[in-house]
Motif scaffolding. Structure first.
Motif, short mmCIF file in Angstrom:
data_model
loop_
_atom_site.label_atom_id
_atom_site.label_comp_id
_atom_site.label_asym_id
_atom_site.label_seq_id
_atom_site.Cartn_x
_atom_site.Cartn_y
_atom_site.Cartn_z
N LEU A 171 0.83 -1.20 0.00
CA LEU A 171 0.00 0.00 0.00
C LEU A 171 0.87 1.26 0.00
O LEU A 171 0.57 2.22 -0.70
N ARG A 172 1.94 1.26 0.78
CA ARG A 172 2.83 2.42 0.86
C ARG A 172 3.42 2.76 -0.50
O ARG A 172 3.56 3.94 -0.85
N HIS A 173 3.76 1.74 -1.26
CA HIS A 173 4.44 1.97 -2.54
C HIS A 173 3.47 2.05 -3.73
O HIS A 173 3.90 2.06 -4.88
N GLY A 174 2.17 2.11 -3.43
CA GLY A 174 1.20 2.29 -4.50
C GLY A 174 1.07 1.09 -5.41
O GLY A 174 0.67 1.25 -6.58
N VAL A 175 1.40 -0.10 -4.92
CA VAL A 175 1.24 -1.32 -5.73
C VAL A 175 -0.25 -1.64 -5.81
O VAL A 175 -0.94 -1.69 -4.79
N VAL A 176 -0.75 -1.84 -7.01
CA VAL A 176 -2.16 -2.18 -7.18
C VAL A 176 -2.32 -3.68 -6.98
O VAL A 176 -1.88 -4.48 -7.81
N MET A 177 -2.94 -4.06 -5.87
CA MET A 177 -3.16 -5.47 -5.56
C MET A 177 -4.54 -5.88 -6.06
O MET A 177 -5.55 -5.26 -5.71
N VAL A 178 -4.58 -6.91 -6.90
CA VAL A 178 -5.83 -7.36 -7.52
C VAL A 178 -6.12 -8.79 -7.09
O VAL A 178 -5.25 -9.66 -7.15
N GLY A 179 -7.34 -9.05 -6.66
CA GLY A 179 -7.75 -10.39 -6.27
C GLY A 179 -9.22 -10.59 -6.56
O GLY A 179 -9.94 -9.64 -6.90
N THR A 215 3.03 8.00 -2.57
CA THR A 215 3.84 7.03 -3.31
C THR A 215 5.29 7.48 -3.40
O THR A 215 6.21 6.69 -3.22
N ASN A 216 5.49 8.77 -3.67
CA ASN A 216 6.84 9.27 -3.84
C ASN A 216 7.59 9.47 -2.53
O ASN A 216 8.78 9.78 -2.54
N THR A 217 6.90 9.33 -1.41
CA THR A 217 7.57 9.41 -0.11
C THR A 217 7.45 8.08 0.64
O THR A 217 7.60 8.04 1.87
N ALA A 218 7.20 7.02 -0.09
CA ALA A 218 7.01 5.70 0.54
C ALA A 218 8.21 5.27 1.36
O ALA A 218 8.07 4.60 2.39
N ASP A 219 9.40 5.64 0.91
CA ASP A 219 10.62 5.24 1.61
C ASP A 219 11.17 6.35 2.50
O ASP A 219 12.33 6.31 2.91
N GLY A 220 10.35 7.36 2.73
CA GLY A 220 10.74 8.40 3.67
C GLY A 220 11.40 9.61 3.07
O GLY A 220 11.75 10.54 3.77
N SER A 221 11.58 9.66 1.76
CA SER A 221 12.19 10.83 1.12
C SER A 221 11.53 11.04 -0.22
O SER A 221 10.92 10.14 -0.79
N THR A 222 11.65 12.26 -0.73
CA THR A 222 11.03 12.56 -2.01
C THR A 222 11.91 12.09 -3.15
O THR A 222 13.13 11.98 -3.03
#
Length: 554
Positions: A211-219, A443-450
């Motif tokens: 979710l943090r990285h904006g991955v689209v999870m489909v099920g 999404t662009n700050t998922a790892d704590g930096s821009t």
């Protein structure tokens, strides 16, 4: 803390296995042979424009694939064995019938020529080939996408994935959270999981990372007539209902729900195509394919292939913005997310043409399904504490021992709050006249930096992109003043020179499930009972939640 009993229960997860439609070579096949989800003008037009999934990474978590399956011969697929662990969370080897599980098998090995995992791959990146040219094969709408296939179980001739050999329950089970984390670390944009099964608290970190990285999870939802939850609230105890996951139901070419799952389920987000579609006669056959009920597994894979096309088309869009467009621009959405009051059809039927023509970057970088679920759950007394928990204050979670929601579910609520807070920064930046304000998005700050040097697809921005030349926090007019000053100084230097000298992703092993559109059984009992009244249909006096994504910035 994950109890031993929770892990044992998780080891009894189940698969939602169904075959899915295939793509086509334009003009080569009739649309009524089971290829209609891809044999259409929209896909044909996309391919003519070079929109074929190129550059988009799709992770597929499923059973062993037949690596030399003809339809996959030209596909870009990396095969990897998933992680398996015991009740103490130690990595263990998965053995099936005494032999180590492998990521793939060869055609004819064990008598198998296809598998559920093979079919899902083919419906995303297959090229339409078959073991014999007399019969058409499965083909995907995004044949040029890059795929990471993570194997979480062995192929089976029946409706379920074969689990690891176990002397005791929990000796060796698939680690769903770890496999999702593998997909995130691989930089997957889409994660297709045409399976269903239980999750435990240890899995949540991997799913939240997606979710943090904006991955689209489909099920897909279960192919059964057991009613699901009354409202779109999510349920973190199941991989297909985990908050933020795009859970699909299956329809035919006319938009009619599959008879195997024509029932209320509040967590259905969208409808995709899994009825009257091409699929193998059975995994033991290399003869021909037939059209039939592919179920929600097929519908999920078809949707994943469509999303890959959209991500290639809209390089600057985040995964959350793609989902925003998906639910707003369904065939019934008309640009707004309108959920079915009967809770059978979610936000409506996927509209690929709209996905490829309506620019998604106008929407906010917040997962709209997650947003709706957080707001909806907060309205129900039995659910309002699910996503606000803190393990420091209530380590035992909420609910009874038999129906417990672990305290780690609070991670989900905090991720939603992070996404909202990040979007406020984007809006403030834009209000101040800044440029490249999306660098502050969730999404662009998922790892704590821009990170403003690459698109969400991981491709470098063009050198002339103005977003790389100015800090987005500074007003545009001020940059104009600075630029003019620099220009004046430069001009003075040049004149002087002329005068003087001339110068920037535990698949729990499913042990029971459905294959090829059949009905899934539940080894641990029926679908969890609906713990709250009426949803937003009017009963129980609950007001409907606010529209997800309301007040989006342009």
């Amino acid at each position: 803390m994950v109890s031993r009993w929770s892990r044992v229960k998780a080891g009894c997860a189940f698969a939602l296995a169904c075959v899915l439609p295939c793509a086509w070579t334009p003009g080569a096949f009739a649309a009524d042979d089971g290829r209609w989800p891809v044999a259409n003008d929209v896909v044909a037009a996309a391919w003519k424009q070079g929109i074929d999934g190129s550059g988009v990474k799709v992770a597929v978590l499923d059973s062993q694939a037949v690596e030399d399956y003809p339809a996959l011969k030209h596909a870009s697929i990396t095969y990897k064995l998933g992680r398996f662990h015991n009740v103490d969370d130690k990595t263990v080897e998965c053995k099936v019938d005494g032999k180590p599980l492998t990521a793939t098998i060869k055609s004819g090995e064990g008598g198998y020529y296809s598998s559920h995992g093979t079919d899902m791959l083919a419906w995303i990146v297959g090229d339409g080939s078959n073991y014999t040219s007399k019969w058409p094969g499965i083909m995907g709408a995004a044949p040029k996408a890059d795929v990471l296939h993570i194997t979480d179980g062995a192929v089976n001739a029946g409706p379920a994935v074969t689990p690891c050999d176990q002397k005791l329950a929990g000796d060796a089970t698939s680690d769903s959270g770890a496999d999702v984390k593998t997909a995130v670390d691989w930089d997957a944009r889409i994660l297709n999981r045409s399976q269903g099964g239980d999750l435990v608290s240890a899995d949540y970190a991997g799913y939240v990372d997606a979710l943090r990285h904006g991955v689209v999870m489909v099920g897909g939802r279960a192919n059964d007539m057991n009613p699901g939850l009354d409202d779109l609230t999510g349920d973190p105890r199941s991989m297909e209902t985990f908050p933020g996951v795009v859970m699909v139901n299956s329809v035919d070419e006319s938009g009619n729900l599959a008879s195997t799952s024509d029932v209320m389920d509040g967590n259905v987000a969208v409808l995709s195509y899994g009825m009257n579609v091409l699929g193998p006669v059975n995994p033991l056959s290399n003869v021909y394919n037939i059209a039939g009920n592919g179920g929600t597994s097929t519908a999920a894979a078809v949707l994943s292939s469509y999303l890959a096309l959209a991500m290639q088309k809209w390089l600057d869009a985040t995964g959350n913005q793609i989902i925003q467009s998906l639910i707003r621009n369904t065939k019934s959405g008309k640009g707004k997310p309108v959920i079915d009051p009967e809770r059978k059809r979610g936000f409506g039927e996927v509209d690929l043409n709209a996905l490829l023509t309506v620019g998604p970057t106008q929407y906010k970088d917040v997962n709209p399904i997650l947003e709706y679920q957080m707001k909806a759950a907060a309205q129900y007394p039995d659910l309002k504490d699910w996503y606000t928990q803190d393990c420091k204050t209530n380590p035992d979670g909420v609910g009874t021992a038999a129906d417990n929601v672990p305290c780690e579910a609070g991670l989900i609520g905090r991720e939603y709050e992070r996404q909202q807070a990040a979007w406020k920064k984007v809006e403030q930046c834009r209000s101040d006249g800044g440029s490249d304000c999306m660098q502050y998005s969730a999404t662009n700050t998922a790892d704590g930096s821009t990170n403003n040097t690459t698109t969400p697809n991981g491709q470098a921005k063009p050198e002339g992109d103005p977003s790389q030349s100015a800090s987005s926090g500074m007003p545009v007019w001020l940059w104009g003043v600075i630029g003019a000053g620099v220009a004046a100084i430069a001009a003075g230097v040049i004149i002087a020179l002329v005068v003087s000298r001339r110068r920037r992703t535990r698949a729990r092993i499913p042990v029971s499930g459905v294959a090829y559109g059949s009905v899934r059984s539940y080894p641990n009992g029926p679908v969890p009972s609906r713990p709250y009244p009426g949803g937003s249909q009017g009963s129980g006096g609950q007001a409907p939640p606010a529209e997800p994504g309301a007040g989006t910035a342009t």
